[in-house]
Design a protein around this motif. Structure first.
Motif: not given
Length: 358
Positions: A95-103, A119-126
């Motif tokens: 749900l955090r839109k900055d997750l990719a930057k943090i990772v 896992g429910s949001l993986v298809p949209q935010r892989l």
């Protein structure tokens, strides 16, 4: 602060293995020279969640959350203290839109990074997960059981997420919360693991009042009957004896859980607040996920994360039977849990050790 850059798939595997090698050396030093440091940090990035699982009330917590830059600061301070593993949990981290930057920032700091998601949001935010070393998702059983516990239609979303992670060569495993609804369905759970060719972490539903996910009524409504669950534990122990490659946790863990259920006691770990700790969304440094609530913990944004960690108040834990006990056994260098850890993680260990294990 410079923006983090992506890591190519080839570099991902290299950094992944280097992290394990460095971890082993640091852990041995800590063990034999009694040097306290936060080897593994779990970060509850948010308590918000898009699901309403029967046994969890994380979504009801309205704790403030750190900004992206504050999270970067926290990561940098823990790296300076020697942290090697960084687990991002929730709530639902995606749900955090900055997750990719943090990772990516954590990876660029040399950390082994895992993300726990429903896992429910993986298809949209892989793309949020592309730089993660490891992902774990929850799958609580066959479709009718999973959807009963976690929401109608969610089973198909998790299966689709698993397919996407496999297609994109992102390492993942499945977490299973054992309740009265699924503890008698172990053969079906193992069949799912075989069909997906993945590993599963099966642990009992439990209740801890200071946990971020504490839900007493949900726990009472889903808790297994001890007699029935003891049969499940016997089955798990037997599968571990056979060397079932799909079960992540050690035989020792299941044996200890069985003993404590029979005695109606809990297991107190030795490394919570030491070799592993948890940071809450607002920046409180705590011993673990099960003790994360409360005002007595130091806040890293206020006094610095080093000071918040090393001046952590007395823990006074009553114990648990969660999977953290298995990790604690590994940190304590108990033979079977360590050997199990090596076996189930062999694909992620340094090439020389992998060669030795053949």
């Amino acid at each position: 602060m410079p923006q983090p850059t992506s890591i190519s798939p080839t570099n991902t595997k290299r950094v992944h293995r280097i992290s394990w090698s460095k971890s082993l050396v640091k852990l041995l030093k800590a063990r034999f020279f009694n040097k306290k440091f936060p080897h593994s940090v779990s970060f509850n990035i948010t308590y918000h969640c898009n699901l309403r699982c029967q046994y969890c009330a994380s979504y009801e917590d309205r704790a403030p959350e750190m900004s992206t830059d504050q999270i970067f600061q926290m990561i940098d301070e823990f790296v300076e203290m020697g942290t090697m593993q960084f687990s991002i949990t929730g709530g639902e981290p995606m749900l955090r839109k900055d997750l990719a930057k943090i990772v990516s920032h954590a990876r660029n700091q040399g950390l082994f990074v895992s993300v726990a998601t429903n896992g429910s949001l993986v298809p949209q935010r892989l793309d949020y997960l592309i730089d993660a070393n490891s992902v774990n998702m929850t799958l609580d059983g066959p479709e009718e059981i999973h959807d009963l516990q976690r929401g109608k239609g969610d089973f198909k979303k998790v299966i689709r997420a698993a397919e996407l992670l496999k297609e994109n060569k992102i390492f993942f495993y499945i977490n299973v919360v054992l309740t009265k609804n699924n503890c008698s369905r172990l053969p079906e759970l193992l069949a799912i693991a075989r069909s997906l060719q993945i590993r599963m972490m099966l642990q009992p539903v439990f209740y801890s009042k200071p946990s971020h996910a504490s839900d007493l009524s949900g726990y009472q409504n889903t808790k297994y009957e001890d007699k029935e669950f003891l049969k499940t534990l016997d089955q798990l122990i037997e599968e571990k004896k056979k060397g079932n490659p799909h079960l992540l946790l050690s035989k020792t863990y299941y044996e200890d859980v069985k003993k404590n259920i029979q005695r109606k006691t809990k297991i107190v770990c030795k490394n919570g607040g030491g070799l592993f700790s948890t940071v809450s969304p607002e920046g409180n440094v705590t011993p673990c996920n099960l003790l994360v609530k409360g005002s007595r913990w130091n806040n890293g944004l206020e006094i610095g994360f080093r000071r918040a960690y090393f001046q952590m108040p007395p823990i006074n834990c009553a114990g648990c039977i969660s999977s953290l006990i298995d990790f604690d056994d590994v940190y304590n260098l108990k033979l079977e849990p360590v050997w199990n850890f090596v076996r189930v993680n062999i694909d992620q260990l340094a090439p020389p050790l992998k060669y030795f294990m053949r």
